[in-house]
Design a protein around this motif. Structure first.
Motif, PDB file in Angstrom:
ATOM      1  N   VAL A 260       6.695 -24.467   6.527  1.00 43.74           N
ATOM      2  CA  VAL A 260       7.439 -24.826   5.323  1.00 43.74           C
ATOM      3  C   VAL A 260       7.773 -23.518   4.607  1.00 43.74           C
ATOM      4  CG1 VAL A 260       7.411 -26.080   3.129  1.00 43.74           C
ATOM      5  CG2 VAL A 260       6.280 -27.055   5.152  1.00 43.74           C
ATOM      6  N   CYS A 261       9.039 -23.188   4.598  1.00 46.72           N
ATOM      7  CA  CYS A 261       9.516 -21.937   4.003  1.00 46.72           C
ATOM      8  C   CYS A 261       9.727 -22.081   2.499  1.00 46.72           C
ATOM      9  CB  CYS A 261      10.851 -21.526   4.631  1.00 46.72           C
ATOM     10  SG  CYS A 261      10.853 -21.494   6.424  1.00 46.72           S
ATOM     11  N   ASP A 262      10.198 -23.243   2.092  1.00 47.95           N
ATOM     12  CA  ASP A 262      10.595 -23.464   0.701  1.00 47.95           C
ATOM     13  C   ASP A 262      10.240 -24.890   0.300  1.00 47.95           C
ATOM     14  OD1 ASP A 262      12.367 -20.952   0.759  1.00 47.95           O
ATOM     15  OD2 ASP A 262      13.324 -22.207   2.277  1.00 47.95           O
ATOM     16  N   LEU A 263       9.671 -25.038  -0.876  1.00 53.42           N
ATOM     17  CA  LEU A 263       9.451 -26.356  -1.465  1.00 53.42           C
ATOM     18  C   LEU A 263       9.604 -26.195  -2.969  1.00 53.42           C
ATOM     19  CD1 LEU A 263       8.654 -29.352  -1.048  1.00 53.42           C
ATOM     20  CD2 LEU A 263       6.290 -28.644  -1.474  1.00 53.42           C
ATOM     21  N   VAL A 264      10.602 -26.858  -3.527  1.00 48.59           N
ATOM     22  CA  VAL A 264      10.872 -26.704  -4.961  1.00 48.59           C
ATOM     23  C   VAL A 264      11.392 -28.017  -5.526  1.00 48.59           C
ATOM     24  CG1 VAL A 264      13.202 -25.786  -4.513  1.00 48.59           C
ATOM     25  CG2 VAL A 264      12.101 -25.326  -6.710  1.00 48.59           C
ATOM     26  N   THR A 265      10.915 -28.328  -6.717  1.00 46.36           N
ATOM     27  CA  THR A 265      11.425 -29.471  -7.471  1.00 46.36           C
ATOM     28  C   THR A 265      12.145 -28.934  -8.687  1.00 46.36           C
ATOM     29  OG1 THR A 265       9.612 -30.875  -6.727  1.00 46.36           O
ATOM     30  CG2 THR A 265      10.776 -31.579  -8.703  1.00 46.36           C
ATOM     31  N   ASP A 266      13.314 -29.480  -8.963  1.00 45.15           N
ATOM     32  CA  ASP A 266      14.073 -29.084 -10.143  1.00 45.15           C
ATOM     33  C   ASP A 266      13.194 -29.232 -11.386  1.00 45.15           C
ATOM     34  OD1 ASP A 266      16.934 -28.599 -11.318  1.00 45.15           O
ATOM     35  OD2 ASP A 266      16.070 -30.250 -12.484  1.00 45.15           O
ATOM     36  N   SER A 267      13.287 -28.276 -12.292  1.00 46.17           N
ATOM     37  CA  SER A 267      12.419 -28.262 -13.473  1.00 46.17           C
ATOM     38  C   SER A 267      12.513 -29.552 -14.289  1.00 46.17           C
ATOM     39  CB  SER A 267      12.725 -27.047 -14.348  1.00 46.17           C
ATOM     40  OG  SER A 267      14.073 -27.079 -14.778  1.00 46.17           O
ATOM     41  N   ALA A 268      13.645 -30.217 -14.264  1.00 47.59           N
ATOM     42  CA  ALA A 268      13.815 -31.464 -15.015  1.00 47.59           C
ATOM     43  C   ALA A 268      13.153 -32.659 -14.329  1.00 47.59           C
ATOM     44  CB  ALA A 268      15.305 -31.748 -15.213  1.00 47.59           C
ATOM     45  N   HIS A 269      12.673 -32.462 -13.101  1.00 52.69           N
ATOM     46  CA  HIS A 269      12.123 -33.578 -12.322  1.00 52.69           C
ATOM     47  C   HIS A 269      10.691 -33.352 -11.855  1.00 52.69           C
ATOM     48  CE1 HIS A 269      15.902 -35.807 -12.001  1.00 52.69           C
ATOM     49  NE2 HIS A 269      16.495 -34.635 -11.866  1.00 52.69           N
TER      50      HIS A 269
ATOM     51  N   SER B 245       6.554 -33.184 -11.620  1.00 55.73           N
ATOM     52  CA  SER B 245       5.436 -34.109 -11.863  1.00 55.73           C
ATOM     53  C   SER B 245       5.840 -35.572 -11.709  1.00 55.73           C
ATOM     54  CB  SER B 245       4.820 -33.857 -13.245  1.00 55.73           C
ATOM     55  OG  SER B 245       4.309 -32.549 -13.318  1.00 55.73           O
ATOM     56  N   LYS B 246       6.779 -35.833 -10.815  1.00 55.09           N
ATOM     57  CA  LYS B 246       7.199 -37.208 -10.533  1.00 55.09           C
ATOM     58  C   LYS B 246       6.907 -37.601  -9.087  1.00 55.09           C
ATOM     59  CE  LYS B 246      10.816 -37.072 -14.024  1.00 55.09           C
ATOM     60  NZ  LYS B 246      12.262 -37.128 -14.285  1.00 55.09           N
ATOM     61  N   GLY B 247       6.200 -36.737  -8.366  1.00 55.85           N
ATOM     62  CA  GLY B 247       5.821 -37.051  -6.990  1.00 55.85           C
ATOM     63  C   GLY B 247       6.853 -36.671  -5.942  1.00 55.85           C
TER      64      GLY B 247
END
Length: 142
Positions: A76-85, A87-89
């Motif tokens: 896994v090279c990259d894992l990112v969640t948009d800051s607005a989303h 802690s939503k799983g």
């Protein structure tokens, strides 16, 4: 409701850039697009997006690897969640997507690295996703 889709075109990769920029702050859009295209072509890099209301909320970039240490595995090279989303799983859903993808293709190991300063991410990987901390990654810039 959410959906997950593998991004395969320049247009889709470009659409993902604002979210990826939150993780890879050092990359311009042009650099990012060049790297994704080359990695997809040469390394079988896959960029998967989790969509909420037809907008990208999170991304996972991963690729197959063969090493003497892990044998055949997925990195896994990259894992990112948009800051607005956050802690939503969504990170969990994307990593589970990677796990399922790996299983379907005969890979029984998924590994990744995470910056030393990212303690929240470490808790997520170890506690929520049940990853084992097995090594340090070292880097030398030449």
């Amino acid at each position: 409701m959410y959906s997950i889709k593998e991004l395969t075109t320049q247009k889709e990769w470009q659409e993902a850039y604002p979210v990826m920029k939150q993780l890879r702050t050092h990359l311009t859009e042009e650099q990012y697009l060049e790297l994704v295209e080359e990695a997809a072509e040469k390394e079988q890099y896959t960029l998967a997006a989790l969509y909420v209301n037809n907008k990208i909320a999170a991304l996972a970039g991963f690729m197959p690897m063969i090493t003497l240490y892990n044998g055949k595995s997925i990195w896994v090279c990259d894992l990112v969640t948009d800051s607005a989303h956050r802690s939503k799983g969504y990170g969990e859903k994307l990593l589970n997507y990677v796990h399922d993808w790996a299983n379907e293709k005969g890979y029984n190991i998924v590994s990744l690295s995470s910056g030393l300063q990212r303690e929240d991410a470490h808790r997520f990987y170890e506690n929520k996703m049940e990853y084992d901390k097995v090594s340090y990654v070292f880097l030398k810039r030449l």
